[in-house]
Structure formats: structure tokens, C-alpha cells
Design a protein around this motif. Structure first.
Motif, PDB file in Angstrom:
ATOM      1  N   GLU A   1      -6.173   0.467  -3.886  1.00  0.00           N
ATOM      2  CA  GLU A   1      -5.873   0.786  -2.532  1.00  0.00           C
ATOM      3  C   GLU A   1      -6.923  -0.169  -1.555  1.00  0.00           C
ATOM      4  O   GLU A   1      -6.841  -0.205  -0.281  1.00  0.00           O
ATOM      5  CB  GLU A   1      -6.052   2.254  -1.949  1.00  0.00           C
ATOM      6  CG  GLU A   1      -4.826   2.995  -2.729  1.00  0.00           C
ATOM      7  CD  GLU A   1      -5.098   3.287  -3.896  1.00  0.00           C
ATOM      8  OE1 GLU A   1      -3.976   3.835  -4.763  1.00  0.00           O
ATOM      9  OE2 GLU A   1      -6.066   3.021  -4.627  1.00  0.00           O
TER      10      GLU A   1
ATOM     11  N   ALA B   1       0.811  -1.105  -0.110  1.00  0.00           N
ATOM     12  CA  ALA B   1      -0.020   0.093   0.016  1.00  0.00           C
ATOM     13  C   ALA B   1       0.993   1.361   0.020  1.00  0.00           C
ATOM     14  O   ALA B   1       0.367   2.220  -0.585  1.00  0.00           O
ATOM     15  CB  ALA B   1      -0.906   0.142   1.194  1.00  0.00           C
TER      16      ALA B   1
ATOM     17  N   TRP C   1     -13.624  -1.254   7.619  1.00  0.00           N
ATOM     18  CA  TRP C   1     -13.970  -0.978   6.233  1.00  0.00           C
ATOM     19  C   TRP C   1     -15.279  -0.256   6.193  1.00  0.00           C
ATOM     20  O   TRP C   1     -16.286  -0.709   6.741  1.00  0.00           O
ATOM     21  CB  TRP C   1     -13.959  -2.263   5.499  1.00  0.00           C
ATOM     22  CG  TRP C   1     -13.850  -1.783   3.838  1.00  0.00           C
ATOM     23  CD1 TRP C   1     -12.898  -1.556   3.147  1.00  0.00           C
ATOM     24  CD2 TRP C   1     -15.165  -1.688   3.156  1.00  0.00           C
ATOM     25  NE1 TRP C   1     -13.351  -1.407   1.534  1.00  0.00           N
ATOM     26  CE2 TRP C   1     -14.816  -1.257   1.799  1.00  0.00           C
ATOM     27  CE3 TRP C   1     -16.591  -1.506   3.466  1.00  0.00           C
ATOM     28  CZ2 TRP C   1     -15.683  -1.059   0.840  1.00  0.00           C
ATOM     29  CZ3 TRP C   1     -17.542  -0.932   2.374  1.00  0.00           C
ATOM     30  CH2 TRP C   1     -17.113  -0.768   1.210  1.00  0.00           C
TER      31      TRP C   1
ATOM     32  N   PRO D   1      -8.748  -2.697   0.257  1.00  0.00           N
ATOM     33  CA  PRO D   1      -8.176  -4.044   0.899  1.00  0.00           C
ATOM     34  C   PRO D   1      -8.520  -5.524   0.168  1.00  0.00           C
ATOM     35  O   PRO D   1      -8.203  -6.577   0.098  1.00  0.00           O
ATOM     36  CB  PRO D   1      -8.046  -3.941   2.377  1.00  0.00           C
ATOM     37  CG  PRO D   1      -8.303  -2.526   2.689  1.00  0.00           C
ATOM     38  CD  PRO D   1      -9.024  -1.893   1.572  1.00  0.00           C
TER      39      PRO D   1
ATOM     40  N   TYR E   1      -4.712  -9.039   8.430  1.00  0.00           N
ATOM     41  CA  TYR E   1      -5.738  -8.334   8.975  1.00  0.00           C
ATOM     42  C   TYR E   1      -7.004  -8.757   9.107  1.00  0.00           C
ATOM     43  O   TYR E   1      -7.447  -9.523   7.939  1.00  0.00           O
ATOM     44  CB  TYR E   1      -5.814  -6.925   8.687  1.00  0.00           C
ATOM     45  CG  TYR E   1      -4.581  -6.274   8.445  1.00  0.00           C
ATOM     46  CD1 TYR E   1      -3.965  -5.426   9.773  1.00  0.00           C
ATOM     47  CD2 TYR E   1      -3.700  -5.721   7.508  1.00  0.00           C
ATOM     48  CE1 TYR E   1      -2.823  -4.733   9.926  1.00  0.00           C
ATOM     49  CE2 TYR E   1      -2.301  -5.089   7.581  1.00  0.00           C
ATOM     50  CZ  TYR E   1      -2.151  -4.461   8.717  1.00  0.00           C
ATOM     51  OH  TYR E   1      -0.855  -3.878   8.721  1.00  0.00           O
TER      52      TYR E   1
ATOM     53  N   PRO F   1      -9.742 -10.205   2.599  1.00  0.00           N
ATOM     54  CA  PRO F   1      -8.723  -9.079   1.725  1.00  0.00           C
ATOM     55  C   PRO F   1      -7.648  -9.623   1.003  1.00  0.00           C
ATOM     56  O   PRO F   1      -7.302 -10.958   1.034  1.00  0.00           O
ATOM     57  CB  PRO F   1      -8.172  -8.601   3.259  1.00  0.00           C
ATOM     58  CG  PRO F   1      -7.946  -9.595   4.120  1.00  0.00           C
ATOM     59  CD  PRO F   1      -9.335 -10.403   4.051  1.00  0.00           C
TER      60      PRO F   1
ATOM     61  N   LEU G   1      -9.744  -5.052  10.920  1.00  0.00           N
ATOM     62  CA  LEU G   1      -9.857  -4.308   9.657  1.00  0.00           C
ATOM     63  C   LEU G   1     -11.165  -3.937   9.678  1.00  0.00           C
ATOM     64  O   LEU G   1     -12.093  -4.529   9.882  1.00  0.00           O
ATOM     65  CB  LEU G   1      -9.662  -5.422   8.567  1.00  0.00           C
ATOM     66  CG  LEU G   1      -9.562  -4.815   7.080  1.00  0.00           C
ATOM     67  CD1 LEU G   1      -9.031  -6.012   6.157  1.00  0.00           C
ATOM     68  CD2 LEU G   1     -10.740  -4.329   6.493  1.00  0.00           C
TER      69      LEU G   1
ATOM     70  N   THR H   1      -2.020  -8.061   0.268  1.00  0.00           N
ATOM     71  CA  THR H   1      -1.362  -7.073   0.999  1.00  0.00           C
ATOM     72  C   THR H   1      -1.710  -6.933   2.349  1.00  0.00           C
ATOM     73  O   THR H   1      -1.024  -6.439   3.187  1.00  0.00           O
ATOM     74  CB  THR H   1      -1.633  -5.844   0.281  1.00  0.00           C
ATOM     75  OG1 THR H   1      -1.017  -5.889  -1.025  1.00  0.00           O
ATOM     76  CG2 THR H   1      -0.856  -4.577   0.937  1.00  0.00           C
ATOM     77  N   TYR H   2      -3.152  -7.262   2.644  1.00  0.00           N
ATOM     78  CA  TYR H   2      -3.813  -7.028   3.994  1.00  0.00           C
ATOM     79  C   TYR H   2      -4.175  -8.417   4.643  1.00  0.00           C
ATOM     80  O   TYR H   2      -5.026  -8.525   5.422  1.00  0.00           O
ATOM     81  CB  TYR H   2      -4.912  -6.256   3.778  1.00  0.00           C
ATOM     82  CG  TYR H   2      -4.579  -4.872   3.134  1.00  0.00           C
ATOM     83  CD1 TYR H   2      -4.268  -3.770   4.128  1.00  0.00           C
ATOM     84  CD2 TYR H   2      -4.661  -4.434   1.926  1.00  0.00           C
ATOM     85  CE1 TYR H   2      -3.829  -2.739   3.582  1.00  0.00           C
ATOM     86  CE2 TYR H   2      -4.354  -3.126   1.599  1.00  0.00           C
ATOM     87  CZ  TYR H   2      -3.737  -2.303   2.229  1.00  0.00           C
ATOM     88  OH  TYR H   2      -3.613  -0.943   1.997  1.00  0.00           O
TER      89      TYR H   2
END
Length: 650
Positions: free
Chosen positions: A621, A130, A554, A623, A645, A638, A552, A641-642
Motif C-alpha cells: 500500500e 489501492a 507521506w 506509494p 500524484y 511513486p 502526495l 498506481t500513484y
């Protein structure tokens, strides 16, 4: 040593805004979009080519057929899978060295990162973080670490200067006779045979197969289909009691029958690593095709009721549920409504519904409901009226346990809270919801409104909770001086269909700071469209210690700052607050915040929530772009990258 040099081109791109009229702005936006698309394509090509190289190194497959289009080979392999391989185009790039040393290990920038050859070989996978740095995964994309250069610095994915895109991994890729030959930039050549009518493919099993692992109950015999083409075929199984047979091949297909060991076996460390692979092998002449599947034997409980009746204890989050403790249990075989509690333990068969409709004159000294089959989560509990917790002032040993396991818990139509503490004395020994799907409505989940009503331990774990955004998980209102025990929310998904205005969602709500909670654990949860208002998810009552990590949060829209903790005591003598991320759109100026007045009120070592902003929910970007986002099922996975989480379910 055969070097794999420059297999990974690291793209360094930066655009410069130039001009100020509308046409220039539009051109720059188009250029940016093209560069982002090129970058994404490059990452995909990197990973595809690394996978192809690993297949060539592995040597257990052959090519059944291939196509070539625009410089990209699509290879159909002998196990039925497809891979792509692209020669690419030369360009100016920044590229660390990837090599294979004399021990058959991958070496990235002079550092050994894992085995490249043999059964233990891995396929490195690359990604952009990110914060726009390159990352590498050695576990198939589950976790990523930053790629470091020779100076131990992170390698950026953008830079200034004139840098063009390239995915030129290879000097040459050619088909010569019955071989695909790949020549690397250092001149070393590797090849993979092209053999028609050679195939060994294990079809994914219809039952028990998930995330690449075939789970089979101890002593259970199961089957799946295999596709075979060649001269001879056989199957080998792991050590420790596994057996497998192949039926006669007809029209290129056969049945693979596998029996798991009768019980867990004790194996040495030396054999444990290879003990879970079942291998199918087929040859044609001197060439062999091999397919593998990971198998796992574990306890699959066809009936918890049968275990219970056999005097075996069932452990749910540390609560030992046994016939010796709780007495005879009731089996719910079909849809049943109860208005009184004749038992403390109920086992609900798959597909059956237990409807709870007890009047307010009925209190539960203990209530335990378990979905009877561990592999089936279709057992259901429906509330038409609240469950009153009242173990009494002189409780028996078996009183005070309120446990729901492996069930769908539906409280969406109740006109009262789902749970209510009923007396001003000891309310519980443990309240547990584990491996459940909860559907909540407009009313709060658990209320303890009168002073003196409290709980010792409330746990929700490994569950999905569908809720109305404007409600409270725990509400104490006029309760002004009570000390509560522990609230643990671990590995759950809390989600709503949309963000709503109003009071917002709270995990614990109070009107004053004189009551207190001893400990709050909030770990590995995913919150989707679940927003607190300015007062916070945890509001007003004092808090002893907190463990807040790997969550996480959102929401495309935050009606107010998404404050998680706003206890009555300004300074928490807290323990852990780290590794939490929150997503919202750029158009929304509100952000996710761990503590109200974070810098002033945080305890030492506490980290604020990492806020991720994007122009739209389709932006990279987000997630969940590249992962799973399904409001209809409450499934939110996700992207790589995530991956660390939020909630993870087996």
C-alpha cells in the motif's frame, strides 16, 4: 481475425478467517501472505507475457539464445534485451477477453483500447489499484485506468468462492527447429526466429539519455556505442535535419555518430509521430534485427552568461532577465565570497560556489543568481548571512526581482532566516526559486515580522527542498494587518530525514487572522517526513483562494493530524481542492486532512485527502513500494498506481 482470448487471467481471491486459536491465526496469516505473493507473481507474469506477445507481433527482433526453466522461457533478443514468457498452469479464473481485430487493434471486453501491430503498436500493462481493482495502462505505466467488464463495471481483484491462481496464457509454447512457436488458446500460432550471431543493439548513451530519450542540443554531434553481428548494417534517422553514421565494425562493436538539426524544424502532423526514432538494422540472410532509440533535439545552453551578453533575454517563471534591463552581470568562475552587491545578476559556473556574506547594513534591490550551464546543476549559493529584500520606496524598473535558477541554495548554517523583508514598503516584484536544490536549517526561510512588510509574489517550483521539520517557510508573526499577494509551490519535493516533534512544519505561519494571503497554489508537490502539527501547514492568516491538487503527503508517523489548511477565515471562497493522497501507518491513528474541521469548513466541491494506511513501510500500500524512495538524494518516485500524484522531474 486472430484472437488473443484469455491472455489476461483476472484473479479473484478472498480469504476467510477461521478458528480462533493461535495456530489457526498463524495459518491464516501464512495463507494470506502466500495468496498475496501469488497475486503479485501473477501481475508480473501478465505483464511479461503481454510484452512477449508484443515483441512477437512487432517482428523487428529475433532470438539470439534462450533458456527454459520451470515452464518459463528466458529469451535473449537481437537488441541485447531479455524477455520472459510463461505458459503457466490451468485453473479456475475470471478473465475478460483480449482480442486483436481486423485493424490490428487491441480489444478489451469488446472495446478498442489501442493499436496492437505496426510501428504505433502499444503493450498494455496491468496493475492492481489501492482499492483492489484491476487497472490497465496504455502509456507504459505512466497512467492507469480501471478495467471495465461488459456491464461497464470495475473488475475486482478479490472475490469470494474457490478461485485458484493461473497464468495459463497459451495452449502451447515450443521450440521447433529454429523457431519459437506460441500457440494461443484459440489455436492460432505465432512464431519468432531463433538466429544465432544476429545482433543490433544501441548501447544507452552516457550523456543526455534519460527515460528512454536521447536529448541532443541543436547542431550538436554526439556518439554512442552499438553492438552489431550479421551480414549488413545501416542506420536511418528522423526527418528534419538529423544525420547519423556508423564506423567500421570491430570485434562486434561500432561507433554511432549522430548530429542533431541546427534548429527546430516545422513538420506536418503526419510525419511528426515518427520523427524522433533513430533505427539501427542488421540482417543475416533473410532475417533482420532492428533496434531503435528515441532522439530529441532541444536547446542545451552551455552558458546563460553568453546568451545574456549577446542581449538575449532569459525567462525564469515569466521574469525576463536581460542585459538591457539589469545591466552588466558577474561571472563566478571559482569559489567566491561577496560582502556587497556590485551587480544585480550573477552567473555561477558548474562546480563553483558563490558565498553570500553581506552584513545587515546591505540590502538587495534585486538579486538574480543563475547556474550557468543548463545541463549541469553543480553551481552553488551558500548563505552566511541573510538576504535583505528592500527595493526601496521609489524603485527603478530593474528593482524588486529576487530570482534563483539552476543552483544549489544552501542556507543550512545561517543563524537568521534566509530571506528577510527589511522595510515597511514595497518589497518585491517577484521572488522565484526554479530548478533548484534548497537545503534549509533550523531557521525559517522567509520572515516578514513587522506590520507593513509584505511580498507580492513568492514562487518555488521544480525544486527539491531539504528542511528541518520544525520550521516555517514563510513566517509573519507580529504582522497583523498586511495583505500578501500569491504563494505558489508547484512540482517540488519537500523532505526531512525524519519526523520530529515540536511546532511542526508550516508553509505559511501567522499568529492572527487579520492579515491575509490573496492566493495559495499548492500543486504536484511531494512531502516526505514533513508534518504539520494540529494547527496546520497553512495557519491563521485569512486566505482568498486556494488551488490544492495532486499532492502526495507521506509520513510513517504523524505526531498529530496532518492538517494542511487552517486559515483564519473559516470559509474559503475557494477554487480547487482535489486529487491529494496521504500515507501513514495503521499503528498511527492520526490522518491527513485537507481543511481543519473538513466537513464544516470545506468549500463546495472540495475533496478531502485520500488516506492510505499500511502495516509497515514495506507494505504494497505504500506509494513508494515499487518506485523510488531515497532520502540521501531527495528522490521520491511513486509506483505506477500513484504516478499522477506528487512531483515529477525530467
Amino acid at each position: 481475425m486472430k484472437n488473443f482470448k484469455s491472455l489476461l487471467p483476472f484473479l479473484l481471491m478472498l480469504f476467510v478467517w477461521a478458528g480462533c486459536d493461535t495456530d489457526d491465526l498463524r495459518n491464516n496469516v501464512d495463507e494470506l501472505e502466500n495468496r498475496v505473493e501469488s497475486l503479485e507473481a501473477q501481475v508480473s507474469a501478465i505483464n511479461d507475457n503481454m510484452n512477449a506477445i508484443r515483441v512477437i507481433l512487432d517482428g523487428t527482433k529475433t532470438i539470439s539464445s534462450y533458456t527454459l526453466e520451470n515452464g518459463t522461457y528466458t529469451l535473449k533478443l537481437s537488441d541485447g534485451s531479455e524477455i520472459t514468457l510463461s505458459q503457466g498452469n490451468e485453473g479456475q479464473i475470471v478473465e475478460p477477453d483480449i482480442t486483436i481485430n481486423e485493424n490490428g487493434e487491441w480489444v478489451l471486453n469488446d472495446k478498442v483500447i489501442g493499436q496492437a501491430t505496426g510501428n504505433d503498436g502499444i503493450t498494455p500493462k496491468f496493475n492492481i489499484s489501492a482499492d483492489k481493482y484491476w487497472q490497465i495502462s496504455l502509456d507504459g505505466g505512466v497512467t492507469y485506468d480501471y478495467v471495465l467488464d461488459v456491464n461497464n463495471k470495475k473488475v475486482p481483484a478479490t472475490t469470494g468462492g474457490d478461485v485458484s491462481v493461473s497464468d495459463a496464457f497459451f495452449k502451447e509454447v515450443n521450440v521447433k527447429g529454429d523457431m519459437l512457436e506460441v500457440t494461443l488458446k484459440d489455436g492460432e500460432t505465432y512464431s519468432l526466429p531463433i538466429v544465432a550471431d544476429l545482433k543490433a543493439q544501441i548501447v544507452d548513451p552516457a550523456k543526455g539519455f534519460k527515460d528512454g530519450v536521447w536529448t541532443i542540443g541543436y547542431g550538436e554531434t554526439v556518439t554512442t556505442e552499438v553492438e552489431i553481428s550479421g551480414d549488413n548494417s545501416f542506420v536511418t534517422v528522423p526527418a528534419g535535419g538529423w544525420t547519423a553514421t556508423l564506423s567500421e565494425v570491430k570485434d562486434g562493436k561500432a561507433t554511432l555518430t549522430v548530429t542533431a538539426p541546427a534548429q527546430a524544424s516545422v513538420q506536418s502532423r503526419a510525419t511528426a509521430d515518427n520523427s524522433t526514432e533513430l533505427v539501427l538494422q542488421v540482417n543475416k540472410g533473410i532475417n533482420w534485427a532492428i533496434d531503435k532509440i528515441k532522439v530529441e533535439a532541444k536547446l542545451v545552453v552551455a552558458s546563460y552568461k553568453a546568451l545574456y551578453d549577446a542581449d538575449q533575454a532569459i525567462n525564469v517563471n515569466g521574469v525576463e532577465i536581460s542585459k538591457a534591463m539589469f545591466g552588466e552581470a558577474c561571472s563566478i568562475e571559482s569559489d567566491t565570497e561577496i560582502s556587497k552587491l556590485d551587480y544585480k545578476v550573477y552567473f555561477v559556473k558548474p562546480g563553483a560556489t558563490l558565498t553570500y556574506n553581506a552584513p545587515t547594513s546591505v540590502s538587495a534591490k534585486s538579486l538574480i543568481v543563475i547556474g550557468d550551464n543548463s545541463a549541469d546543476q553543480t553551481a552553488k549559493v551558500v548563505l552566511k548571512n541573510r538576504i535583505q529584500l528592500n527595493m526601496g520606496s521609489s524603485p527603478a524598473e530593474s528593482d524588486g526581482y529576487y530570482v534563483f535558477y539552476n543552483v544549489n541554495f544552501d542556507a543550512s548554517s545561517t543563524t537568521t532566516p534566509a530571506l528577510l523583508a527589511y522595510k515597511n514598503d514595497v518589497q518585491d516584484k517577484a521572488i522565484v526559486f526554479d530548478n533548484c536544490n534548497l537545503t534549509l536549517g533550523n531557521k525559517n526561510f522567509f520572515e516578514l515580522t513587522t506590520d507593513g512588510r509584505y511580498f507580492n509574489s513568492l514562487t518555488i517550483k521544480n525544486s527539491k527542498v531539504k528542511l528541518n521539520n520544525s520550521m516555517y517557510l514563510v513566517h509573519i508573526d507580529k504582522n497583523t494587518s498586511t495583505k500578501f499577494g500569491n504563494l505558489s509551490l508547484v512540482n517540488n519535493v519537500f523532505y526531512a530525514e525524519a519526523v520530529t516533534s515540536g511546532n511542526g512544519f508550516k508553509i505559511f505561519n501567522s499568529t492572527n487572522a487579520t492579515s491575509s494571503l490573496d492566493k495559495l497554489v499548492l500543486n504536484n508537490n511531494t512531502f516526505v517526513n514533513v508534518c504539520p502539527n494540529w494547527s496546520g501547514m497553512y495557519y491563521q492568516l485569512s486566505l482568498g483562494t486556494v488551488d490544492l491538487q495532486n499532492n502526495l503527503f507521506w509520513a510513517s508517523t504523524l505526531p498529530a493530524n496532518g492538517i494542511i489548511l487552517r486559515p483564519g477565515n473559516t470559509k474559503i471562497a475557494g477554487t480547487v481542492c482535489k486529487h491529494n493522497v496521504g500515507f501513514s501507518l495503521n499503528a498511527n491513528t492520526n490522518t491527513w486532512i485537507a481543511f481543519f474541521g473538513f466537513d464544516d469548513n470545506k468549500f463546495e466541491g472540495a475533496e478531502n485527502i485520500i488516506n492510505i494506511k499500511a502495516e509497515s513501510t514495506e507494505s504494497a500500500e505504500n506509494p513508494f513500494v515499487g518506485g523510488t524512495f531515497d532520502l540521501s538524494t531527495g528522490t521520491f518516485v511513486p509506483n505506477a498506481t500513484y504516478a499522477e500524484y506528487g512531483a515529477k522531474f525530467e
